[in-house]
Write a protein that holds these residues in place. Structure first.
Motif, PDB file in Angstrom:
ATOM      1  N   ALA A 138      78.522  27.148  31.866  1.00  0.00           N
ATOM      2  CA  ALA A 138      78.844  28.524  31.540  1.00  0.00           C
ATOM      3  C   ALA A 138      79.601  29.351  32.368  1.00  0.00           C
ATOM      4  CB  ALA A 138      77.528  29.368  31.426  1.00  0.00           C
ATOM      5  N   ARG A 139      79.633  29.022  33.842  1.00  0.00           N
ATOM      6  CA  ARG A 139      80.382  29.574  34.640  1.00  0.00           C
ATOM      7  C   ARG A 139      81.675  29.035  34.914  1.00  0.00           C
ATOM      8  NH1 ARG A 139      78.273  30.854  39.883  1.00  0.00           N
ATOM      9  NH2 ARG A 139      77.026  28.704  39.770  1.00  0.00           N
ATOM     10  N   VAL A 140      81.992  27.807  34.256  1.00  0.00           N
ATOM     11  CA  VAL A 140      83.182  27.307  34.737  1.00  0.00           C
ATOM     12  C   VAL A 140      84.506  27.877  33.802  1.00  0.00           C
ATOM     13  CG1 VAL A 140      84.441  25.001  34.615  1.00  0.00           C
ATOM     14  CG2 VAL A 140      81.991  25.083  35.250  1.00  0.00           C
ATOM     15  N   ALA A 146      89.640  22.584  30.384  1.00  0.00           N
ATOM     16  CA  ALA A 146      89.414  22.899  29.015  1.00  0.00           C
ATOM     17  C   ALA A 146      88.759  21.923  28.023  1.00  0.00           C
ATOM     18  CB  ALA A 146      90.893  23.354  28.200  1.00  0.00           C
ATOM     19  N   ALA A 147      89.142  20.800  28.360  1.00  0.00           N
ATOM     20  CA  ALA A 147      88.539  19.634  27.553  1.00  0.00           C
ATOM     21  C   ALA A 147      86.917  19.514  27.797  1.00  0.00           C
ATOM     22  CB  ALA A 147      89.336  18.313  28.049  1.00  0.00           C
ATOM     23  N   GLU A 160      69.586  28.381  41.992  1.00  0.00           N
ATOM     24  CA  GLU A 160      70.348  29.356  42.783  1.00  0.00           C
ATOM     25  C   GLU A 160      71.671  28.908  42.098  1.00  0.00           C
ATOM     26  OE1 GLU A 160      69.976  31.543  45.131  1.00  0.00           O
ATOM     27  OE2 GLU A 160      67.773  31.284  45.691  1.00  0.00           O
ATOM     28  N   GLU A 161      72.518  30.004  41.749  1.00  0.00           N
ATOM     29  CA  GLU A 161      74.055  29.830  41.328  1.00  0.00           C
ATOM     30  C   GLU A 161      74.927  29.683  42.630  1.00  0.00           C
ATOM     31  OE1 GLU A 161      74.911  33.234  38.939  1.00  0.00           O
ATOM     32  OE2 GLU A 161      73.737  32.472  37.277  1.00  0.00           O
ATOM     33  N   VAL A 162      75.395  28.582  42.836  1.00  0.00           N
ATOM     34  CA  VAL A 162      76.300  28.174  43.911  1.00  0.00           C
ATOM     35  C   VAL A 162      77.427  27.747  43.535  1.00  0.00           C
ATOM     36  CG1 VAL A 162      74.408  28.231  45.641  1.00  0.00           C
ATOM     37  CG2 VAL A 162      75.212  25.916  44.588  1.00  0.00           C
ATOM     38  N   VAL A 163      78.458  27.610  44.248  1.00  0.00           N
ATOM     39  CA  VAL A 163      79.669  26.572  44.058  1.00  0.00           C
ATOM     40  C   VAL A 163      79.638  25.466  45.078  1.00  0.00           C
ATOM     41  CG1 VAL A 163      82.339  26.644  44.301  1.00  0.00           C
ATOM     42  CG2 VAL A 163      81.194  28.641  43.572  1.00  0.00           C
ATOM     43  N   LEU A 164      79.452  24.412  44.348  1.00  0.00           N
ATOM     44  CA  LEU A 164      79.683  23.041  45.201  1.00  0.00           C
ATOM     45  C   LEU A 164      80.702  22.915  46.250  1.00  0.00           C
ATOM     46  CD1 LEU A 164      78.050  20.466  45.590  1.00  0.00           C
ATOM     47  CD2 LEU A 164      79.375  19.293  44.246  1.00  0.00           C
ATOM     48  N   LEU A 217      90.913  14.624  36.180  1.00  0.00           N
ATOM     49  CA  LEU A 217      90.813  13.052  35.556  1.00  0.00           C
ATOM     50  C   LEU A 217      89.517  12.792  35.465  1.00  0.00           C
ATOM     51  CD1 LEU A 217      92.054  10.538  34.656  1.00  0.00           C
ATOM     52  CD2 LEU A 217      92.182   9.817  37.160  1.00  0.00           C
ATOM     53  N   LEU A 218      88.603  13.239  36.485  1.00  0.00           N
ATOM     54  CA  LEU A 218      87.407  13.154  36.811  1.00  0.00           C
ATOM     55  C   LEU A 218      86.387  13.580  35.790  1.00  0.00           C
ATOM     56  CD1 LEU A 218      86.709  12.628  40.689  1.00  0.00           C
ATOM     57  CD2 LEU A 218      86.619  10.846  38.953  1.00  0.00           C
ATOM     58  N   TRP A 219      86.902  15.117  35.364  1.00  0.00           N
ATOM     59  CA  TRP A 219      86.284  15.891  34.646  1.00  0.00           C
ATOM     60  C   TRP A 219      86.353  15.234  33.125  1.00  0.00           C
ATOM     61  CZ3 TRP A 219      83.768  20.544  34.538  1.00  0.00           C
ATOM     62  CH2 TRP A 219      83.690  21.046  33.519  1.00  0.00           C
ATOM     63  N   SER A 220      87.429  14.554  32.694  1.00  0.00           N
ATOM     64  CA  SER A 220      87.343  14.025  31.655  1.00  0.00           C
ATOM     65  C   SER A 220      88.682  12.878  31.715  1.00  0.00           C
ATOM     66  CB  SER A 220      87.536  14.873  30.275  1.00  0.00           C
ATOM     67  OG  SER A 220      87.783  14.063  29.062  1.00  0.00           O
ATOM     68  N   ARG A 221      88.319  11.750  31.125  1.00  0.00           N
ATOM     69  CA  ARG A 221      89.336  10.768  30.995  1.00  0.00           C
ATOM     70  C   ARG A 221      90.441  11.261  29.804  1.00  0.00           C
ATOM     71  NH1 ARG A 221      85.928   5.497  30.077  1.00  0.00           N
ATOM     72  NH2 ARG A 221      84.458   7.005  29.447  1.00  0.00           N
ATOM     73  N   ALA A 222      90.149  12.130  28.943  1.00  0.00           N
ATOM     74  CA  ALA A 222      91.186  12.558  27.894  1.00  0.00           C
ATOM     75  C   ALA A 222      92.255  13.436  28.728  1.00  0.00           C
ATOM     76  CB  ALA A 222      90.410  13.444  27.073  1.00  0.00           C
ATOM     77  N   ASN A 223      92.219  13.651  30.137  1.00  0.00           N
ATOM     78  CA  ASN A 223      92.956  14.409  30.643  1.00  0.00           C
ATOM     79  C   ASN A 223      93.951  13.322  31.468  1.00  0.00           C
ATOM     80  OD1 ASN A 223      92.035  17.164  30.233  1.00  0.00           O
ATOM     81  ND2 ASN A 223      90.541  16.732  32.129  1.00  0.00           N
TER      82      ASN A 223
END
Length: 844
Positions: free
Chosen positions: A331-333, A340-341, A401-405, A425-431
């Motif tokens: 939700a925070r991304v 977007a994918a 806790e809401e943190v940024v990795l 690319l790691l987020w989605s192979r569609a990229n």
């Protein structure tokens, strides 16, 4: 004359002891075969009694075991009596005779049946008997056959023996006498009447002692939850009984008059032994609370990507384990560009929490330290939850806790772009198509972007593999992860550069610091980059001092009036730079950093003036030309690879310091007939072979033989030669991708060889010259480094002269000690400096 064995008396006397020992062996053999079941049963029963197993069994099971033991013993004894056969002397004689060649004992016991009155026949018979007697003199007792494997295929005798040995070591022979107490109405129980015993054993993790109920007179007890209560009732069954409400047992419950009872205390209630001499208690249960864990400070990260998360864990007894879980907070991304994918599903990140080693685990503060900068979620918002577990298996969790990795901070724009596409690319192979397109656009004109041809070539090969995968198939997880690993290495190569050279390392540190100023780095990142700049500058100063020629430095000082700067002034300049950055005065910080860069470049120019060519420099020049030609061949091989896949030629990096197209033009026209020059009548493989032959010729004239650096340079050039040979074979097979890999390896090996050769030349220039030269402080001809410090013998910084001399030595020492104390009290200084100052105070 013969005895009862039928042998001549003289022979019987000589065989007396072998026969007796053989007969004893037969006794042992037959006894063992007949009685091994009896011995096994007896050992098993004794082992059970000595270990007190009967004391821990219900009375019914104990009686069943006793009956089984008696029946087994009777059966084994009857079997032994029926199977045992007493061996006789004839059996021993036959066993002994079978061990001798020719059966001489049987021959001596025989009688002559034919030709008894014939003298010649009798002499022949006597000779035969004498020969048999001579052979019988060497008789030895026959070994008994004590093997029982065929009769006991399951090795039950060894199981019984093992239990008996364990009982001897850990049991007691006196426990055997307690068998009599099992009989109802017998022994001491009848003599003294009913009796009882009771124990309460708290869980081991509580560390609390056991309680012996017979010694406790008070009516109330407080015990930890889960404590084990054991009661034993002696005497006539039914004379005593147990009454309790603490176990909460339901269903099938043993009778209250059972001789032995054991149950866990799970709730407060009443416990009593009813009957003569009984007693009762009110039991209060001390609950075992779940552990607690919480985050005590915001997460911190370094420029390298390592993060520190402080936390506190506590339990009423002890925390035995803990973990940290991170899940993506979708939700925070910010869902744009490559994010977007829809993301591909991934398991939560699970890290083990560190536990205190020497302290109390009932409550402690620790810090989770790890590096997840290569994880696909690095730099994205996540939900962090800490979990703790106690010995009872209870768990406690902290609020999410809401943190940024934390991710590694890349200051180079090109490295930032590559890392961003790696994340997509790691987020989605569609990229994958978008990632390949963006990377191809970023590297379209590499002349002003890439300092390393290797990084550029690796990037183009990664793009080609990615494009081939999504055009002619699918991007698999293995290819995705492999491409991501390659992109990470390329980004590191671009970000860090070639840090083996001191000047290059200094320039790179200055560039990273300048990028950090522009991008608004944090104070921690600025402190880390400033420390990197200090170390790089110290290495560069040391290299300048070691490589400086005293006569040249003297001439430059006289002719150019070279400005000098002390080490304290340089440190003040660096501290001023850090203060400006921390205060946000970026323009002033950039101006001061530019002055520092210009000063370093002027030092490099001054140090390089007036130097002539030596054999080592000639070798360096030849290797540089070989490196340039190898880069040209690599560029042409890459263009052929593009044409093989139907791609038009693209701009290539032409090497350090060259303009676009310069390296290509030189590579195609050749340089004075050099082996690497382009000949339209020669293939790439032939030109690669010619360049390899030229490298071998240069290796023969390479200086520095016998030195460590010289041998290292030769080893590196050998690797370059082997890589060139592999590239030649790949070019002949038109395997341009494999040729590019080998050519990249050859380029790196050539650079390493040149670097080792340069260090060897620097060491030769640093050899001691004439001794006894004046080094007065005010002498204009004194040897100085660019910071105004005296250069000692063998090129080392400083000398031992004029140290700890004069009237103000002690005053100066006190001033230095006061200054060290003053700086160590300033907690705003970097941790590295504070640790150093603390060590100085501890020493002095």
């Amino acid at each position: 004359m013969t005895d009862r064995t039928g042998l001549p008396e003289s022979a019987a006397r000589k065989l007396r002891w072998p026969l007796r020992l053989t007969l004893a062996g037969l006794y042992a053999e037959r006894l063992l075969r007949a009685a091994w079941p009896l011995a096994s049963v007896v050992m098993a029963v004794l082992a059970a009694l000595m270990l007190g197993i009967h004391d821990n069994l219900p009375l019914e099971l104990a009686w069943i075991g006793a009956v089984a033991a008696v029946a087994g013993t009777l059966w084994a004894a009857l079997r032994a009596v029926r199977q045992f056969r007493r061996p006789r002397l004839g059996d021993a004689l036959a066993r002994l005779d079978r061990t001798l060649p020719g059966r001489p004992l049987a021959a001596m016991a025989d009688r002559q049946a034919i030709g008894a009155g014939d003298p010649a026949s009798e002499r022949l018979w006597d000779a035969h008997v004498a020969r048999m007697a001579e052979r019988a003199r060497g008789a030895k007792p026959a070994r008994p056959d004590l093997q029982l494997a065929s009769r006991d295929p399951y090795a039950l005798r060894y199981v019984a023996l093992l239990g008996f040995v364990a009982a001897l070591l850990f049991g007691s022979i006196w426990r055997v006498s307690t068998v009599a107490e099992m009989a109802p109405g017998s022994g001491a129980a009848l003599a003294s009447g009913p009796a009882w015993e009771g124990w309460i054993e708290p869980p081991a993790y509580t560390g609390k002692p056991s309680l012996y109920l017979n010694d406790i007179e008070r009516a109330t007890l407080s015990v930890p939850e889960g404590s084990q209560i054991t009661l034993r009732l002696y005497g006539e069954v039914g004379a005593l009984s147990a009454d309790e409400t603490v176990s909460g047992r339901t269903g099938e419950v043993p009778p209250a008059s059972a001789p032995e009872q054991s149950f866990a205390a799970v709730r407060s209630g009443h416990l009593a032994v009813e009957g003569p001499g009984g007693r009762g208690w009110e039991i209060t249960i001390l609950p075992d609370e779940p552990p607690t864990v919480e985050v005590t400070a915001p997460i911190e990260r370094s420029a390298g990507g390592e993060f520190h998360q402080p936390f506190r864990a506590a339990d009423d007894y002890a925390v035995v384990a803990g973990r940290a879980e991170m899940v993506l907070d979708l939700a925070r991304v910010t869902r744009r560009y490559g994010l977007a994918a829809d993301p591909e599903p991934r398991e939560p990140i699970v890290l083990d929490l560190p536990l205190t080693i020497a302290g109390d685990r009932g409550g402690f503060d620790e810090t989770l330290v790890d590096d997840l900068s290569e994880h696909p979620w690095a730099g994205l918002p996540v939900m962090l939850t800490l979990h703790a577990e106690d010995a009872a298996g209870q768990t406690g969790a902290s609020p999410a806790e809401e943190v940024v990795l934390p991710a590694r901070r890349f200051f180079d724009p090109l490295a930032q772009a590559i890392i961003e596409q790696r994340r997509d690319l790691l987020w989605s192979r569609a990229n994958a198509p978008r990632t390949a397109a963006v990377l191809r656009a970023v590297s379209y004109k590499p002349e002003d972007l890439f300092r390393s041809e290797t990084a550029y070539l690796k990037l183009r090969v990664a793009i080609r593999r990615l494009e081939t995968a999504f055009r002619y198939g699918t991007v698999t997880e293995a290819l995705r992860d492999e491409t991501a690993a390659v992109l990470w290495d390329i980004a590191l190569m671009i970000e860090e550069g070639d840090l083996s050279d001191a000047l290059e390392r200094l320039r790179r540190a200055q560039e990273r610091l300048a990028d950090a100023i522009k991008n608004g780095a944090t104070d921690e990142e600025i402190a880390e980059l400033m420390q990197e700049l200090r170390e790089a500058m110290q290495d560069y100063m040391r290299q300048l001092a070691e490589n400086a020629d005293p006569s040249q430095m003297q001439e430059l000082a006289e002719n150019q009036n070279m400005q000098q700067m002390t080490g304290d002034q340089l440190e003040e300049m660096l501290q001023r730079l850090q203060e400006l950055m921390e205060q946000g005065r970026t323009e002033e910080a950039m101006a001061l950093l530019q002055q520092l860069q210009e000063m370093m470049e002027n030092m490099q120019i001054a140090q390089g003036q007036g130097q002539g060519q030596s054999p080592g420099e000639q070798a360096m020049e030849g290797l540089a030309e070989t490196l340039r030609q190898q880069q040209g061949l690599s560029d042409e091989a890459f263009r052929d690879l593009q044409e093989q896949y139907g791609q038009p030629g693209e701009g290539q990096p032409q090497g350090d310091g060259q303009q676009p197209g310069e390296g290509d033009q030189q590579g195609r026209n050749g340089q004075g007939g050099q082996p690497g020059g382009t000949d339209p009548n020669r293939s790439l493989a032939e030109r690669q072979r010619a360049l390899r032959d030229e490298l071998r010729r240069q290796q023969e004239n390479l200086p520095g033989a016998g030195t460590e650096e010289g041998e290292a340079a030769r080893d590196a050039l050998d690797r370059a030669g082997r890589a060139m040979e592999g590239a030649e074979e790949a070019l002949r097979d038109e395997d341009f991708a494999g040729a590019l890999d080998d050519q990249s390896e050859a380029i790196e090996a050539l650079r390493e060889g040149m670097r080792e050769l340069g260090e060897q030349m620097a060491r030769e220039q640093g050899q001691p010259g004439s001794q006894g030269e004046a080094t007065g402080q005010n002498d204009p001809s004194s040897r100085r480094d660019p910071l105004g410090r005296d250069v000692g013998e063998n090129g080392r910084l400083g000398t031992d002269e004029r140290l700890l001399q004069g009237e103000d030595v002690y005053r100066r020492a006190r001033e230095l000690l006061d200054e060290i104390r003053k700086r160590s009290a300033d907690q705003n200084r970097p941790d590295v400096e504070l640790d150093y100052l603390k060590r100085l105070l501890d020493r002095f």
